[in-house]
Design a protein around this motif. Structure first.
Motif, PDB file in Angstrom:
ATOM      1  N   LEU A 123      31.428  30.540  45.307  1.00 28.82           N
ATOM      2  CA  LEU A 123      31.869  29.660  46.598  1.00 28.82           C
ATOM      3  C   LEU A 123      33.149  28.828  46.538  1.00 28.82           C
ATOM      4  O   LEU A 123      33.273  28.451  45.373  1.00 28.82           O
ATOM      5  N   ALA A 180      31.486  33.600  49.205  1.00 33.59           N
ATOM      6  CA  ALA A 180      31.572  32.933  50.227  1.00 33.59           C
ATOM      7  C   ALA A 180      32.803  31.861  50.253  1.00 33.59           C
ATOM      8  O   ALA A 180      33.083  31.247  49.294  1.00 33.59           O
ATOM      9  N   LEU A 203      23.728  36.474  53.492  1.00 32.30           N
ATOM     10  CA  LEU A 203      24.143  35.847  52.243  1.00 32.30           C
ATOM     11  C   LEU A 203      23.696  36.465  51.056  1.00 32.30           C
ATOM     12  O   LEU A 203      24.606  36.609  50.026  1.00 32.30           O
ATOM     13  N   CYS A 254      24.499  28.599  47.975  1.00 30.38           N
ATOM     14  CA  CYS A 254      25.148  29.522  47.401  1.00 30.38           C
ATOM     15  C   CYS A 254      24.956  29.552  45.818  1.00 30.38           C
ATOM     16  O   CYS A 254      24.730  30.815  45.457  1.00 30.38           O
ATOM     17  N   VAL A 258      25.843  33.016  44.654  1.00 31.68           N
ATOM     18  CA  VAL A 258      27.246  33.627  45.393  1.00 31.68           C
ATOM     19  C   VAL A 258      28.326  32.598  45.112  1.00 31.68           C
ATOM     20  O   VAL A 258      28.139  31.399  45.436  1.00 31.68           O
TER      21      VAL A 258
END
Length: 199
Positions: A145, A68, A62, A138, A143
């Motif tokens: 999401l 994601a 990740l 996340c 990241v």
């Protein structure tokens, strides 16, 4: 650029869309943005499996991902680890209007579990726990999401998309996105990514 996907049969698309590895929504989103697709979805998969994947099995991957996209599954599914088979085993009781419907659970421990222990209160709590954990993971890794869900009864979580109203196939029990459904969902996700300036 790498995009991370997980979910159940709607995200995997195997058996519901011809040439599924190129025709599912995750492949179309990745193609649009020129990203590598990392799709860990599996038919019959549970939300607990999705959380295990992102928090244990793929936790370090990740760090390399730019986005994601998580498609939550039916909330009454679970999994357990078999030492004998040395693999995780899916528990998928089905979900046809009644949360205790047991199309594939007909005897033994899991039948007793779903008949006498399982409750919707528990299922809602587990769904919320998985949702909040994935959001936190996340966020901690920076990241972006996107959260999707199958059309579970009484959804009380603010998902970005619910897989309702998209065209579905009519065979294999129906209810799974067909090729057109995957195309439309991919377009919606692409537009959402652009609107949110995720990349």
């Amino acid at each position: 650029m790498k995009f991370y996907f997980d979910g159940c049969s709607n995200a995997e698309a195997k058996g519901y869309v011809s040439d599924y590895k190129t025709q599912r929504y995750s492949a179309k989103v990745c193609k649009h943005f020129g990203a590598e697709e990392y799709n860990f979805a599996v038919a019959g998969g549970s939300n607990i499996r999705i959380l295990r994947n992102i928090s244990v099995d793929n936790y370090n991957l990740l760090d390399e991902c730019d986005l994601a996209v998580i498609q939550m599954s039916n909330r009454n599914r679970t999994e357990w680890y078999s030492d004998e088979k040395q693999k995780w085993m899916k528990v998928n009781p089905g979900y046809v209007g009644n949360p205790k419907y047991r199309s594939s659970i007909d005897q033994g421990f899991w039948k007793d579990y779903y008949m006498n222990i399982y409750s919707e209160t528990q299922a809602y709590a587990y769904e919320r726990m998985v949702y909040n954990n994935i959001k936190s993971i996340c966020k901690s890794k920076g990241v972006p999401l996107i959260f999707l869900s199958v059309p579970n009864p009484k959804i009380d979580i603010d998902y970005d998309f619910v897989l309702k109203g998209y065209p579905t196939e009519k065979v294999n029990g129906g209810g799974h996105l067909n090729s057109l459904g995957h195309n439309l969902l991919a377009k919606d996700i692409i537009n959402y990514i652009k609107q949110r300036s995720f990349l």
